[in-house]
Design an enzyme around this catalytic site. Sequence first.
Site, mmCIF file in Angstrom:
data_model
loop_
_atom_site.group_PDB
_atom_site.id
_atom_site.type_symbol
_atom_site.label_atom_id
_atom_site.label_comp_id
_atom_site.label_asym_id
_atom_site.label_seq_id
_atom_site.Cartn_x
_atom_site.Cartn_y
_atom_site.Cartn_z
ATOM 1 N N SER A 83 0.769 -1.150 -0.154
ATOM 2 C CA SER A 83 0.055 -0.134 -0.105
ATOM 3 C C SER A 83 0.724 1.241 -0.158
ATOM 4 C CB SER A 83 -0.868 -0.154 1.258
ATOM 5 O OG SER A 83 -0.293 -0.233 2.352
ATOM 6 N N THR A 185 -2.154 3.553 4.192
ATOM 7 C CA THR A 185 -1.157 4.711 4.185
ATOM 8 C C THR A 185 -0.598 4.441 5.572
ATOM 9 O OG1 THR A 185 -2.850 5.862 2.755
ATOM 10 C CG2 THR A 185 -1.429 7.121 4.200
ATOM 11 N N THR A 203 1.405 6.913 0.366
ATOM 12 C CA THR A 203 0.588 5.931 0.212
ATOM 13 C C THR A 203 0.742 5.578 -1.319
ATOM 14 O OG1 THR A 203 -1.652 5.152 0.271
ATOM 15 C CG2 THR A 203 -1.434 7.277 -0.558
ATOM 16 N N ARG A 213 -6.304 9.120 -9.859
ATOM 17 C CA ARG A 213 -6.952 9.494 -9.111
ATOM 18 C C ARG A 213 -5.899 9.774 -7.729
ATOM 19 N NH1 ARG A 213 -6.852 7.180 -3.502
ATOM 20 N NH2 ARG A 213 -8.869 7.500 -2.601
ATOM 21 N N THR A 236 -5.885 8.052 7.534
ATOM 22 C CA THR A 236 -5.735 7.156 6.607
ATOM 23 C C THR A 236 -7.250 6.546 6.518
ATOM 24 O OG1 THR A 236 -4.807 4.753 6.200
ATOM 25 C CG2 THR A 236 -5.266 5.453 8.717
ATOM 26 N N GLY A 237 -7.357 5.865 5.459
ATOM 27 C CA GLY A 237 -8.989 5.194 4.947
ATOM 28 C C GLY A 237 -9.135 5.910 3.763
HETATM 29 N N1 ASP Z 1 -6.141 7.479 2.282
HETATM 30 C C1 ASP Z 1 -5.652 6.719 1.494
HETATM 31 C C2 ASP Z 1 -6.214 7.141 -0.007
HETATM 32 O O1 ASP Z 1 -7.551 7.156 -0.010
HETATM 33 C C3 ASP Z 1 -5.730 5.103 1.225
HETATM 34 C C4 ASP Z 1 -5.400 4.574 2.632
HETATM 35 O O2 ASP Z 1 -5.230 5.093 3.869
HETATM 36 O O3 ASP Z 1 -5.093 3.499 2.587
HETATM 37 O O4 ASP Z 1 -5.402 6.885 -1.011
#
Ligand code: ASP
Length: 324
Positions: A83, A185, A203, A213, A236-237
Amino acid sequence: MKSRRDFIKTAALGTVAAGILPKFSMAGNIPGGMSSKPLVISTWDHGLVANAEAWKVLSNGGRALDAVENGVMIVESDPSQTSVGRGGLPDRDGRVTLDACIMNEFGDCGSVACLEHIVNPISVARRVMEKTPHVMLVGDGALEFAIAQGFKKEKLLTENSEKAWREWLKESQYKPIINIENHDTIGMLAIDVNGNLSGSCTTSGLAFKMHGRVGDSPIIGAGLYVDNEIGAACATGLGETVIRQCGSFLVVELMRQGRTPEEACKEAVERIVKHEKDVKDLQVGFLAINKQGEYGSYAIHPGFNFALHNKEGNSLISSDHWQK
Ligand code: ASP
């Protein structure tokens, strides 16, 4: 390789479930705790190795900015992390595109988005901050800048990530739904011996995303924000939901209004839940520290954890969450 869920179950002995200990403890290793300086915290279980690297800087009296760069570089360079950086899962066209940002104690910041072929985007983000009059470079422009700065162009798609992508291609279902197994992330926040704050966030973003994106992670105020007078936060998320609320900026502003780091993270999560309505498949976690060295976190769902390194050691901590 162990999944994060397995890892959480067996991870560091220092892990303490939310609510077992009182909210504030000088022992430090609880969600919403207080710790002496220096201190570094970072998202997910890969935070442990990242913190260990950051701690080398902090424990020698070094600057928080160097700690948060060196720390996350370890994870970016590890091909087994799917990731972040090398080995990160590609977009739906099979291209590994990376996002990263960094912010220092003076409020200076640098960021790169949709950057290909460079193992350590966090260092390119730092160069954007230090060597250009800009905050953010994207795509080919970011790559050209990185090469001009001496970074090596490399292949980031590993055998394993290519295999995972080819497997995904069989159905090619475009479902950019948060899956906590492929959304990892690394966000890192540190306070050094001088009490100065810095943060970093890096990330490969959503696995099999549309080409181009960009999530919250390289967006100053969304994936990361640092105000040396108040505190710092990272996220994160599912990035789109964090961008919509200026998540990390919001957490810092809530701390400015007197919330503890955990209260601020909780309120930011509630803002997202209120706006998104259906959060069944949607994970977001915030992490924060304040100028006093207090720290906290909050997530929508169970499963979010973070690593804390202070003088007492390096341990993994489970975050409290909205979904009970
Ligand atoms: N926040 C990151 C994104 O949307 C992804 C993640 O936290 O894993 O790109």
